[in-house]
Design an enzyme around this catalytic site. Structure first.
Site, mmCIF file in Angstrom:
data_model
loop_
_atom_site.group_PDB
_atom_site.id
_atom_site.type_symbol
_atom_site.label_atom_id
_atom_site.label_comp_id
_atom_site.label_asym_id
_atom_site.label_seq_id
_atom_site.Cartn_x
_atom_site.Cartn_y
_atom_site.Cartn_z
ATOM 1 N N ASN A 7 0.850 -1.181 0.000
ATOM 2 C CA ASN A 7 0.000 0.000 0.000
ATOM 3 C C ASN A 7 0.895 1.242 0.000
ATOM 4 O OD1 ASN A 7 -1.599 2.246 0.939
ATOM 5 N ND2 ASN A 7 -3.165 0.794 1.580
ATOM 6 N N ARG A 18 4.635 18.440 1.137
ATOM 7 C CA ARG A 18 5.452 19.566 0.687
ATOM 8 C C ARG A 18 5.036 20.102 -0.675
ATOM 9 N NH1 ARG A 18 10.680 20.301 2.910
ATOM 10 N NH2 ARG A 18 10.954 21.870 1.275
ATOM 11 N N HIS A 43 -5.556 3.475 -1.676
ATOM 12 C CA HIS A 43 -6.853 3.717 -1.046
ATOM 13 C C HIS A 43 -7.157 5.212 -1.162
ATOM 14 C CE1 HIS A 43 -9.712 2.640 2.509
ATOM 15 N NE2 HIS A 43 -10.183 3.665 1.818
ATOM 16 N N ARG A 45 -9.138 8.599 -1.051
ATOM 17 C CA ARG A 45 -10.285 9.118 -0.311
ATOM 18 C C ARG A 45 -10.778 10.394 -0.979
ATOM 19 N NH1 ARG A 45 -7.484 6.210 3.690
ATOM 20 N NH2 ARG A 45 -8.894 4.996 5.009
ATOM 21 N N HIS A 50 -4.034 11.855 0.493
ATOM 22 C CA HIS A 50 -2.810 11.124 0.159
ATOM 23 C C HIS A 50 -2.896 10.691 -1.310
ATOM 24 C CE1 HIS A 50 -5.568 7.997 1.532
ATOM 25 N NE2 HIS A 50 -5.374 8.315 2.802
ATOM 26 N N GLU A 70 -8.721 0.251 -3.088
ATOM 27 C CA GLU A 70 -9.608 0.115 -1.941
ATOM 28 C C GLU A 70 -10.431 1.380 -1.763
ATOM 29 O OE1 GLU A 70 -6.680 -2.568 0.909
ATOM 30 O OE2 GLU A 70 -6.989 -0.455 1.370
ATOM 31 N N THR A 100 -7.938 6.307 9.180
ATOM 32 C CA THR A 100 -7.629 5.038 8.530
ATOM 33 C C THR A 100 -8.827 4.116 8.712
ATOM 34 O OG1 THR A 100 -6.013 3.242 8.358
ATOM 35 C CG2 THR A 100 -6.545 4.042 10.577
ATOM 36 N N HIS A 190 -4.044 -4.626 7.547
ATOM 37 C CA HIS A 190 -4.163 -3.574 8.549
ATOM 38 C C HIS A 190 -3.289 -3.910 9.758
ATOM 39 C CE1 HIS A 190 -6.240 0.227 9.518
ATOM 40 N NE2 HIS A 190 -5.854 -0.077 10.738
ATOM 41 N N GLY A 213 1.033 -1.394 4.263
ATOM 42 C CA GLY A 213 1.545 -0.082 3.914
ATOM 43 C C GLY A 213 2.270 0.621 5.042
ATOM 44 N N HIS A 214 1.537 0.997 6.087
ATOM 45 C CA HIS A 214 2.094 1.859 7.130
ATOM 46 C C HIS A 214 3.335 1.258 7.765
ATOM 47 C CE1 HIS A 214 2.085 4.928 10.266
ATOM 48 N NE2 HIS A 214 2.303 3.950 11.123
#
Length: 237
Positions: A7, A18, A43, A45, A50, A70, A100, A190, A213-214
Site C-alpha cells: 500500500n 510539501r 486507497h 479518499r 494522500h 480500496e 484510517t 491492517h 503499507g504503514h
C-alpha cells in the site's frame, strides 16, 4: 505462498506534505515492484489527502503486477474504478473523515448495497473483495453477496499478538476456515508488520494476499525499502 501487495498511501502522504512530486509516487511504485512486491494497493479518499484520483489513472499505466484499489463505494469512487479497471477492487466502509480504516462491513445489514456493487464490478472483469471483521456470520454474508474474496481486518490481531499470539489468531483461523468452506478467497490487511506477519501467514489456511503499507514504509526508514520488501516476502514463504 500469499502474495505481498504494498500500500503506497504513505508515499503519497509524504509527497503531498510539501507539494511538488517528491517522492515520486509512480517511480516509487515501479521500484517497489522491481524490488519484488507482487502488487500495488491504493486507497484514495474523497479529499485526496494522500492518493489522488489521478494517481490511480497514472498507476494503471505502469503497474505490471496487480493494482488493487480500496475504498468506500461512493459515486466518485465507483466512477474511478470503472475508468481505471484495476485487477482488484476492495470495498471498505470507511467514513470520509476517517484517519484510517477502523471496521469491516456488516455484510448482512449492507447486503443490498454490496451485492449491487459486486455485481457491477464483476461484470467488468474486476476481482472483488470485501473488508470484514473475523466473524463467521460476516464471512457467510459475504459469500451470499457473491464476492470473490474477503479481506480480513487484522488490527485486533496486531494489537493482541504481543500478549497472546494464540488467542489473537483464533478468530481469524475460524473466519478463514469458514471462508474456505464456502469458496471465498482470503486476503488480509491492517497493522500487519515484520513482527507479526510470519505467525499470521503460517496459521491462516489458504491465505492468498496481504496488503501492507504503514508498517512497511515505516520500517523502510531504518532498513531500506528493497530490503524490507524481501524481508516481508521471506515471512510469507
Amino acid at each position: 505462498m500469499a502474495i505481498l501487495s504494498v500500500n503506497v498511501n504513505k508515499i503519497a502522504t509524504l509527497r503531498n506534505s510539501r507539494g511538488g512530486n517528491v517522492p515520486d509516487l509512480i517511480k516509487t511504485s515501479m521500484d517497489i515492484e522491481r524490488f519484488g512486491a507482487q502488487g500495488i494497493t491504493i486507497h484514495p479518499r474523497p479529499d485526496e489527502r494522500h492518493i489522488r484520483y489521478q494517481d490511480a489513472r497514472d498507476l494503471k499505466k505502469v503497474v505490471q503486477t496487480e493494482l488493487n484499489i480500496e475504498g468506500n463505494p461512493i459515486e466518485s469512487f465507483v466512477q474511478l474504478v470503472d475508468e481505471v479497471k484495476p485487477a482488484q477492487v476492495t470495498l471498505v466502509p470507511d467514513a470520509p473523515d476517517a484517519i484510517t480504516s477502523n471496521a469491516g462491513w456488516d455484510t448482512l445489514k449492507h447486503k443490498d448495497l454490496l451485492s449491487e456493487m459486486v455485481k457491477h464490478f464483476k461484470k467488468q472483469g474486476i476481482r472483488t473483495s470485501i473488508f470484514i471483521d473475523p466473524v463467521v456470520s460476516m464471512v457467510e454474508g459475504a459469500a451470499a453477496i457473491g464476492v470473490d474474496r474477503i479481506e480480513l481486518y487484522t488490527e485486533d490481531y496486531a494489537k493482541n499478538y504481543p500478549n497472546d499470539p494464540r488467542k489473537a489468531i483464533a478468530p481469524y483461523i475460524e473466519a478463514a476456515t469458514a471462508a474456505s468452506k464456502v469458496g471465498l478467497g482470503i486476503n488480509a490487511g491492517h497493522d500487519l508488520s515484520l513482527d507479526n506477519l510470519k505467525y499470521f501467514a503460517q496459521e491462516i489456511p489458504d491465505l492468498l494476499e496481504v496488503s501492507i503499507g504503514h508498517a512497511l514504509i515505516s520500517e523502510s526508514l531504518y532498513l531500506g525499502l528493497e530490503n524490507v520488501i524481501n524481508m516481508y516476502k521471506a515471512r510469507l514463504a
